[in-house]
Design a protein around this motif. Structure first.
Motif, mmCIF file in Angstrom:
data_model
loop_
_atom_site.group_PDB
_atom_site.id
_atom_site.type_symbol
_atom_site.label_atom_id
_atom_site.label_comp_id
_atom_site.label_asym_id
_atom_site.label_seq_id
_atom_site.Cartn_x
_atom_site.Cartn_y
_atom_site.Cartn_z
ATOM 1 N N VAL A 60 0.830 -1.203 0.000
ATOM 2 C CA VAL A 60 0.000 0.000 0.000
ATOM 3 C C VAL A 60 0.866 1.254 0.000
ATOM 4 O O VAL A 60 0.560 2.238 -0.697
ATOM 5 N N SER A 61 1.947 1.237 0.756
ATOM 6 C CA SER A 61 2.801 2.419 0.878
ATOM 7 C C SER A 61 3.788 2.572 -0.271
ATOM 8 O O SER A 61 4.540 3.559 -0.320
ATOM 9 N N GLY A 62 3.806 1.601 -1.181
ATOM 10 C CA GLY A 62 4.742 1.669 -2.299
ATOM 11 C C GLY A 62 6.153 1.272 -1.933
ATOM 12 O O GLY A 62 7.106 1.623 -2.636
ATOM 13 N N ALA A 63 6.298 0.513 -0.833
ATOM 14 C CA ALA A 63 7.624 0.115 -0.361
ATOM 15 C C ALA A 63 7.812 -1.396 -0.411
ATOM 16 O O ALA A 63 8.458 -1.987 0.460
ATOM 17 N N SER A 64 7.238 -2.057 -1.404
ATOM 18 C CA SER A 64 7.347 -3.513 -1.520
ATOM 19 C C SER A 64 8.806 -3.949 -1.581
ATOM 20 O O SER A 64 9.636 -3.310 -2.238
#
Length: 214
Positions: free
Chosen positions: A25-29
């Protein structure tokens, strides 16, 4: 639980999934377990930490939205996450043979199967072919939601997810016994297409609070 823990608890597995979804969700995969070393490690055998039973929708790719990799999730998918005998057998295999401590039923908003079931109840027309079977299996959830005064799309979806969770435990003695013995948690989650978050809507055998719908 660490990534190397060979015997995760149901709560460990749930926390791993939720941490991965938060990263997505935060774009930090982090894309864990997706390299050549993991491919070699898992080639002889698999030990997934969760069984995921989700809708077949192309936007619901489990390993992506939970930021996991090879060997992490044992995934079963059907349109509208409708459960037949093949699905039950696959889930039982994941729990009884692969020893996964968590089963997740994953639905999502804007589900075509749920929308089709609602439409069929409103206009009396159902699709042809085997799509009709999918719609008919979703219809009891829609009827139950309406009987309880739950008429908004998100409310109907939550009812269908929770109905599926309970159906699995009613039909499978293997799953029900594992929950009763504390070896398995079964949760229902609703995925939001726009923001990528997976929201808990049902929990069996796992001591996590289900958020109250606003």
């Amino acid at each position: 639980m660490t990534e190397k823990n060979l015997t995760p608890t149901p709560r460990d597995a749930f926390d791993l999934l939720m941490a991965g979804n938060e990263r997505f969700v935060s774009g930090a995969s982090e894309h864990p377990n997706q390299d050549a070393a993991r491919r070699t490690e898992t080639a002889p055998s698999q030990k997934p930490f969760a069984v995921l039973f989700g809708c077949s929708d192309s936007r619901l790719a489990a390993e992506i939205i939970f930021d996991r990799g090879l060997g992490d999730l044992f995934v079963v998918r059907t349109a509208g996450h409708v459960a037949g005998t093949e699905v039950l057998g696959s889930l039982e295999f994941g729990v009884a043979v692969l020893n996964a401590p968590l089963v997740v039923v994953l639905g999502h908003d804007s589900c075509g199967a749920v929308a089709a079931a609602c439409s069929a109840l409103e206009n009396g027309q159902t699709p042809g072919g085997f799509v009709r079977d999918v719609v008919e299996r979703v219809t009891p959830s829609v009827l139950a939601a309406r009987a309880a005064g739950r008429v908004e799309p998100d409310e109907i979806l939550a009812e269908h997810i929770e109905h599926t969770v309970d159906l699995l435990l009613e039909r499978s003695r293997i799953l029900a016994d594992a929950v009763a013995e504390g070896r398995l948690g079964v949760v229902g989650m609703s995925y939001r297409l726009t923001d990528g978050s997976a929201q808990l809507v049902a929990s069996r055998g796992l001591d996590v609070p289900v958020p109250t719908a606003s």
